[in-house]
Scaffold this active site. Structure first.
Site, PDB file in Angstrom:
ATOM      1  N   THR A 134       1.017  -1.305   0.084  1.00  0.00           N
ATOM      2  CA  THR A 134      -0.031  -0.017   0.057  1.00  0.00           C
ATOM      3  C   THR A 134       0.643   1.130  -0.061  1.00  0.00           C
ATOM      4  OG1 THR A 134      -1.502  -1.228   1.199  1.00  0.00           O
ATOM      5  CG2 THR A 134      -1.554   1.395   1.500  1.00  0.00           C
ATOM      6  N   ARG A 162     -14.655  -7.128   0.485  1.00  0.00           N
ATOM      7  CA  ARG A 162     -13.506  -6.687   1.479  1.00  0.00           C
ATOM      8  C   ARG A 162     -13.053  -5.378   1.548  1.00  0.00           C
ATOM      9  NH1 ARG A 162      -7.906  -5.395   2.451  1.00  0.00           N
ATOM     10  NH2 ARG A 162      -7.469  -6.132   4.522  1.00  0.00           N
ATOM     11  N   THR A 185       0.737  -0.030   6.635  1.00  0.00           N
ATOM     12  CA  THR A 185       0.685  -0.925   5.386  1.00  0.00           C
ATOM     13  C   THR A 185       0.706  -2.208   6.094  1.00  0.00           C
ATOM     14  OG1 THR A 185       1.451  -1.749   3.463  1.00  0.00           O
ATOM     15  CG2 THR A 185       3.124  -0.936   4.765  1.00  0.00           C
TER      16      THR A 185
END
Ligand code: ASP
Length: 272
Positions: A134, A162, A185
């Site tokens: 991320t 999700r 992250t």
């Protein structure tokens, strides 16, 4: 580098974080963000992102399909709506209204990888998919104002529907312009249950350094997750003075610090 160069040229922290993370959203080789991001187990690429401004305002999108720059849609939610978060179809409609072109996020490579995954259908979140999972970014501009952004295609081959920590203010990102900011992250489920970015900022408010605050946030996750050896959670933080810190569960996470025209890749210290 993009964000750093912008800040050197006197851009605001908000513009710098947005355009900084946009670079990776557009990078087709990055399989965890934007276009080229891995799909869910049904083949949908769905993006999560948020942005936070120095005045405490925030915008977020979850389960966003068909847009490369989820962070820019999140910024529009922040600036042009009375809301903080838009999801799924509504977020997509909003993006179209704001003039974002409809984009197919599945690329030839990500489709190929998905088809290979379908053979075994094993859902094992990888500890360090690549060095940058991320994308979380925190910037301080020449006025000393702090902004942050976080953008992700979420865990590869997640269940359809999700949503992770990355678009959640307080989990994937939090800042207080008087104190500092934090981004996360790793395993979203563990981060969400601990509201880790909010925790880090509150710890800094109470006098901890960014480094100490990140370490405490990781220890919290370890305490409540006996299986912590099986996943990664990593944090970076900056305080108002520009001091930074980072800590994670497992070896292998590093972050980039751009200061005074210098770009430095710093390996994070880790617990395990
Ligand atoms: N934190 C992200 C999520 O759980 C994944 C990642 O950072 O790789 O959606």
């Amino acid at each position: 580098i993009k964000a750093g160069e912008m800040l050197t040229a006197d851009a605001t922290a908000l513009d710098a974080v947005e355009q900084g993370v946009m670079v990776e959203e557009a990078n087709l080789k990055n399989t965890t963000v934007g276009k080229g991001g891995a799909p869910d187990r049904e083949g949908n690429v769905t993006l999560d992102a948020c942005i936070m401004a120095p005045d405490g305002n925030a915008g977020s999108v979850v389960y966003l399909k068909n847009n490369t720059h989820a962070v820019s849609v999140a910024r529009k939610v922040m600036e042009d709506t009375p809301h903080v978060m838009l999801a799924g179809e509504g977020a997509d409609q909003f993006a179209r209204k704001k003039g974002f072109a409809k984009v197919e996020l599945l690329t030839e490579e990500s489709e190929k990888a998905y088809k290979e995954w379908l053979i075994k259908k094993e859902y094992i979140p990888l500890i360090n998919i690549e060095n940058h999972d991320t994308i979380g970014m925190l910037c301080i501009d020449k006025n000393g104002d702090i902004a942050g952004a976080c953008t992700s295609s979420g865990l590869s081959y997640k269940m359809n529907g999700r949503v992770g920590d990355s678009p959640l203010i307080g989990s994937g990102l939090f800042l207080d312009n008087e104190i500092g900011g934090a981004v996360a992250t790793g395993m979203g489920e563990a981060i969400m249950k601990n509201l880790s970015s909010f925790l880090i900022v509150e710890l800094m408010r109470n006098g901890k350094t960014p480094q100490e605050a990140c370490e405490i946030a990781v220890h919290r996750i370890i305490k409540s997750n006996p299986d912590y050896k099986d996943f990664q959670a990593a944090f970076i933080a900056v305080n108002k003075a520009g001091e930074t810190g980072s800590y994670c569960i497992q070896k292998g996470f590093s972050y980039v610090k751009y200061q005074d025209g210098r770009n430095e890749n710093i390996p994070s210290s880790y617990y395990f």
